[in-house]
Motif scaffolding. Structure first.
Motif, PDB file in Angstrom:
ATOM      1  N   THR A  83      21.403  52.924  69.094  1.00 49.16           N
ATOM      2  CA  THR A  83      21.968  53.882  68.146  1.00 49.16           C
ATOM      3  C   THR A  83      23.444  54.182  68.406  1.00 49.16           C
ATOM      4  OG1 THR A  83      21.278  55.780  69.498  1.00 49.16           O
ATOM      5  CG2 THR A  83      19.742  55.006  67.798  1.00 49.16           C
ATOM      6  N   ASN A  85      25.988  52.632  71.638  1.00 50.15           N
ATOM      7  CA  ASN A  85      26.546  51.329  72.027  1.00 50.15           C
ATOM      8  C   ASN A  85      25.943  50.877  73.342  1.00 50.15           C
ATOM      9  OD1 ASN A  85      28.338  52.011  74.393  1.00 50.15           O
ATOM     10  ND2 ASN A  85      29.331  53.315  72.861  1.00 50.15           N
ATOM     11  N   SER A 368      20.355  60.368  70.294  1.00 50.04           N
ATOM     12  CA  SER A 368      20.076  59.100  69.615  1.00 50.04           C
ATOM     13  C   SER A 368      19.468  59.335  68.237  1.00 50.04           C
ATOM     14  CB  SER A 368      19.131  58.241  70.466  1.00 50.04           C
ATOM     15  OG  SER A 368      19.742  57.836  71.667  1.00 50.04           O
ATOM     16  N   MET A 371      22.295  60.428  65.945  1.00 49.73           N
ATOM     17  CA  MET A 371      23.171  59.311  65.611  1.00 49.73           C
ATOM     18  C   MET A 371      22.490  58.339  64.655  1.00 49.73           C
ATOM     19  SD  MET A 371      26.114  59.744  66.832  1.00 49.73           S
ATOM     20  CE  MET A 371      26.712  58.107  66.445  1.00 49.73           C
ATOM     21  N   TYR A 372      21.201  58.143  64.821  1.00 54.06           N
ATOM     22  CA  TYR A 372      20.473  57.263  63.900  1.00 54.06           C
ATOM     23  C   TYR A 372      20.516  57.822  62.486  1.00 54.06           C
ATOM     24  CZ  TYR A 372      16.790  54.444  61.819  1.00 54.06           C
ATOM     25  OH  TYR A 372      16.093  53.579  60.999  1.00 54.06           O
ATOM     26  N   TYR A 373      20.381  59.141  62.374  1.00 53.84           N
ATOM     27  CA  TYR A 373      20.446  59.786  61.059  1.00 53.84           C
ATOM     28  C   TYR A 373      21.843  59.623  60.455  1.00 53.84           C
ATOM     29  CZ  TYR A 373      20.547  63.363  57.447  1.00 53.84           C
ATOM     30  OH  TYR A 373      20.705  64.021  56.242  1.00 53.84           O
ATOM     31  N   VAL A 374      22.881  59.840  61.256  1.00 56.45           N
ATOM     32  CA  VAL A 374      24.257  59.736  60.771  1.00 56.45           C
ATOM     33  C   VAL A 374      24.535  58.339  60.220  1.00 56.45           C
ATOM     34  CG1 VAL A 374      26.686  59.734  61.497  1.00 56.45           C
ATOM     35  CG2 VAL A 374      25.144  61.547  62.273  1.00 56.45           C
ATOM     36  N   LYS A 375      24.030  57.315  60.897  1.00 55.76           N
ATOM     37  CA  LYS A 375      24.282  55.941  60.480  1.00 55.76           C
ATOM     38  C   LYS A 375      23.416  55.501  59.303  1.00 55.76           C
ATOM     39  CE  LYS A 375      25.875  54.222  64.985  1.00 55.76           C
ATOM     40  NZ  LYS A 375      25.627  53.245  66.070  1.00 55.76           N
ATOM     41  N   ASN A 376      22.299  56.191  59.081  1.00 60.50           N
ATOM     42  CA  ASN A 376      21.348  55.740  58.057  1.00 60.50           C
ATOM     43  C   ASN A 376      21.005  56.808  57.028  1.00 60.50           C
ATOM     44  OD1 ASN A 376      20.303  52.951  59.257  1.00 60.50           O
ATOM     45  ND2 ASN A 376      20.396  54.405  60.961  1.00 60.50           N
ATOM     46  N   LYS A 377      21.813  57.877  56.955  1.00 66.94           N
ATOM     47  CA  LYS A 377      21.449  59.001  56.092  1.00 66.94           C
ATOM     48  C   LYS A 377      21.428  58.630  54.612  1.00 66.94           C
ATOM     49  CE  LYS A 377      26.153  60.947  56.036  1.00 66.94           C
ATOM     50  NZ  LYS A 377      26.953  62.159  56.368  1.00 66.94           N
TER      51      LYS A 377
END
Length: 445
Positions: A83, A85, A368, A371-377
């Motif tokens: 999520t 690096n 994590s 961050m996963y939400y931010v990248k896939n919202k």
């Protein structure tokens, strides 16, 4: 050594997962901290357990979300590198190794302490070596053998704890100065700051509830069974701790009556059931040490296997999987040898080693999820914001408080270990000129 690479064999369902998590947490941990926390909270241990249980459940939800998305061995190491690096993932995995690697050593140390007290004529090193050999051989034999043994160990601990509660209730009913009230949960002199202080100590009771995520590759339908299992582990453990400490606190609202506050639980066992039950109680403590050592060594070997398979640890050794037993045999032997450090360390120093790693893993799993939400919202539901942002933030807020509660020794050891890890990262990335190696996980059919 010829390296056998691939995925681990799926054979575990939700019930074995729950028992493994409970074994790692160790139900008997409730007795180790009762006296200290009762003194700290002025007789409100159950109330502190409610606080820490709620906080841990939020982090458990984050683990559940991550394992659904990344059903691989590696836990916080895997989630962070996927999520955020790979470099940060390595550092999180390296820090988490403190928790995973040194808990087997602490259990070996406790075995030496318990058995030396009962058999003073036998040197402590005999018991320490005996426990390490036992858990290593059982884990090398295969995950099924270790799981079945741990189920029996946990059931025995629960039976002893139930007997403890029954005898406590009988003692309270026969004592005119004792009774059942809500005072352990709430009283006029209760202080929230003291409850949180107690909760920071009781967080140790939950160390390892997350360890079953390292067994994702050995679990049938991990996207369903691991999230369910990890939430049940935290919930069952929390309820168990609250119930047991309520009755203990009802019998002893003030633990200052004990000469040794840290050893209050064995004294209570003797008071409620005599020498015979104290002996049974001691046997429960020993079984607890064996079960936790077995589960923690298993989880540590899987984390190292994930890092070895990636190549951030020497792949030839740490990424090796025995073809016959389907276990990372070298990792298990390595952890067994490392546990021999119990021969030279005391309990205070050993315990300080694991807190830093555990809190690092908990914190970055929550991060994590965010961050996963931010990248896939863009492709997630509007209601996902609550589960992927609000809940992890609640978990993080409590964890930040726990970070500030760490003693200086834990922080010193943790930062020293982190610095070594940073040096290793510089070496494997050639000064951040290349990305850390990564194994591409593909499910074996």
């Amino acid at each position: 050594m010829e390296s056998s690479r691939g995925t681990l064999k799926r054979s575990l369902g939700v019930v074995p997962i729950v028992f493994l998590g409970l074994a790692y947490m160790s139900p008997f941990a409730v007795f180790d901290t009762f006296g200290v926390v009762s003194n700290e909270t002025h007789g409100h241990v159950p109330a502190s357990y409610i606080l820490i249980t709620i906080a841990i459940l939020f982090t458990a939800l984050s683990y559940g979300k991550m394992v659904k998305i990344f059903p691989e061995a590696g836990s916080a190491y895997t989630y962070t590198k996927k999520t955020m690096n790979p470099q940060l993932g390595f550092l999180v995995g390296w820090s988490a190794l403190l928790d995973y690697l040194f808990l087997p050593m602490i259990n070996a140390l406790l075995a030496g302490i318990y058995l030396s007290a009962s058999f003073p004529s036998v040197p402590a090193w005999v018991w320490i070596l005996g426990l390490i050999l036992t858990i290593t051989i059982m884990n090398i034999s295969g995950v099924k053998i270790a799981v079945n043994a741990n189920m029996l160990f946990v059931l025995f601990q629960l039976l002893v704890a139930i007997l403890f509660v029954v005898l406590t209730i009988r003692t309270i009913n026969g004592d005119v100065n004792s009774g059942f009230t809500l005072n352990p949960f709430y009283s006029e002199d209760i202080k929230l700051s003291l409850l949180f202080s107690g909760a920071s100590i009781l967080a140790l009771s939950f160390l390892g509830f997350d360890a079953v995520t390292t067994l994702a590759e050995e679990t049938i339908s991990p996207e369903k069974n691991i999230p369910k299992g990890i939430f049940l582990i935290a919930l069952i453990g929390g309820i168990f701790f609250i119930i047991v400490t309520y009755f203990m606190q009802s019998l002893y609202p003030d633990v200052s009556v004990f000469t040794d506050i840290e050893g209050a639980s064995p004294e209570i066992a003797k008071h409620i059931g005599g020498i015979l039950f104290q002996s049974i109680f001691t046997s429960g403590a020993l079984v607890s040490v064996l079960a936790s050592g077995l589960a923690s060594q298993m989880s540590a070997s899987r984390l190292m296997y994930a890092m070895g398979r990636d190549g951030v640890l020497p792949r030839k050794w740490f990424g090796y999987l025995d073809k016959k037993t389907q276990t990372p045999i070298f990792n298990l032997i390595f952890i067994g040898l490392l546990s021999l450090s119990a021969l030279f360390l005391d309990l205070v120093v050993a315990t300080s080693l694991i807190n830093f790693g555990a809190f690092t893993a908990f914190s970055f799993v929550n991060l994590s999820v965010i961050m996963y939400y931010v990248k896939n919202k863009q492709r997630m539901k509007r209601t996902s914001f609550i589960g992927y942002v609000i809940f992890p933030i609640i978990g993080l807020v409590f964890l930040f408080y726990l970070w500030f509660s760490l003693d200086q020794l834990a922080i010193l050891f943790g930062l020293s270990w982190f610095t070594i890890g940073f040096g290793v990262l510089l070496w494997i990335t050639k000064g951040f000129k290349v990305m850390p190696p990564e194994y591409q996980f593909v499910e074996n059919n």
